[in-house]
Design a protein around this motif. Structure first.
Motif, PDB file in Angstrom:
ATOM      1  N   SER A 114     -12.232  -3.512 -25.603  1.00 28.68           N
ATOM      2  CA  SER A 114     -11.518  -3.781 -24.355  1.00 28.68           C
ATOM      3  C   SER A 114     -10.870  -5.156 -24.385  1.00 28.68           C
ATOM      4  CB  SER A 114     -12.468  -3.704 -23.155  1.00 28.68           C
ATOM      5  OG  SER A 114     -12.964  -2.408 -23.000  1.00 28.68           O
ATOM      6  N   ARG A 118      -6.877  -5.644 -24.087  1.00 26.06           N
ATOM      7  CA  ARG A 118      -6.320  -6.401 -22.960  1.00 26.06           C
ATOM      8  C   ARG A 118      -5.482  -7.587 -23.461  1.00 26.06           C
ATOM      9  NH1 ARG A 118     -11.485  -5.040 -20.242  1.00 26.06           N
ATOM     10  NH2 ARG A 118     -10.930  -3.497 -18.657  1.00 26.06           N
ATOM     11  N   GLN A 121      -2.268  -6.159 -24.581  1.00 27.50           N
ATOM     12  CA  GLN A 121      -1.459  -5.806 -23.427  1.00 27.50           C
ATOM     13  C   GLN A 121      -0.820  -7.047 -22.803  1.00 27.50           C
ATOM     14  OE1 GLN A 121      -4.588  -3.562 -21.439  1.00 27.50           O
ATOM     15  NE2 GLN A 121      -3.374  -1.673 -21.650  1.00 27.50           N
ATOM     16  N   LEU A 149      -7.431   1.936 -19.829  1.00 30.42           N
ATOM     17  CA  LEU A 149      -6.556   0.768 -19.922  1.00 30.42           C
ATOM     18  C   LEU A 149      -5.075   1.107 -19.722  1.00 30.42           C
ATOM     19  CD1 LEU A 149      -8.315  -1.183 -22.796  1.00 30.42           C
ATOM     20  CD2 LEU A 149      -8.383  -1.648 -20.343  1.00 30.42           C
TER      21      LEU A 149
END
Length: 167
Positions: A114, A118, A121, A149
């Motif tokens: 994660s 992230r 992103q 996500l």
């Protein structure tokens, strides 16, 4: 072609960090790849033959990546000073390809994936580009993570779903 500087992923939260993969990381990379191939371990063959098959598959994967993504960045994911995973990233125009991400089974489910996604992103959003990746249909945990996500299906084949994310 835009280069993806390692500093682009500096937003990883502690204790995670990324660094360029080096030649002396080959043993870890081999062990990591092997840890992802339980499918081959189910093959009815002698353990030595299975290990040879896994090594051959790893060489073929590496060759394929280098052929298809000659400018890709190969990064090691660390928890503190301990390697726990690897990423292969390639930027082509307005698309950041997450060619491969692998995390040791013992480190999965603890937030590393994660955190990396992230950070990707955030970087893609800042550079106004999309993220593309492929995930095996049999990998339910990864598919669920990508869905949480905001990755969306952009295509599929018999083995994989092709996913995309954009800000």
């Amino acid at each position: 072609m835009h280069a993806l500087p390692l500093s682009a992923l500096a937003s990883l939260p502690a204790p995670y960090q990324l660094r360029a993969q080096r030649d002396d990381d080959d043993g870890f990379a081999a062990a990591l790849y092997s840890s992802t191939r339980d499918d081959l371990r189910q093959t009815p063959a002698e353990p030595a033959v299975i290990e040879q098959l896994i090594a051959m598959q790893r060489r073929m994967q590496s060759h394929g990546y280098r052929q298809s993504y000659p400018h890709a960045a190969y990064l090691l994911l660390q928890h503190g000073d301990t390697p726990i995973g690897r990423l292969v990233l390639d930027r082509q125009g307005e698309v950041l390809h997450l060619v491969d991400i692998a995390i040791l089974p013992a480190a999965q489910g603890r937030g590393a994936g994660s955190a990396v996604l992230r950070a990707l992103q955030a970087q893609a959003g800042a550079q106004q580009c999309r993220i593309h990746l492929a995930v095996n249909k049999s990998n339910a945990a990864a598919r669920a993570l990508y869905q949480r996500l905001g990755f969306r299906l952009r295509g599929e084949n018999e083995v994989q779903e092709l996913l995309a994310w954009s800000a």
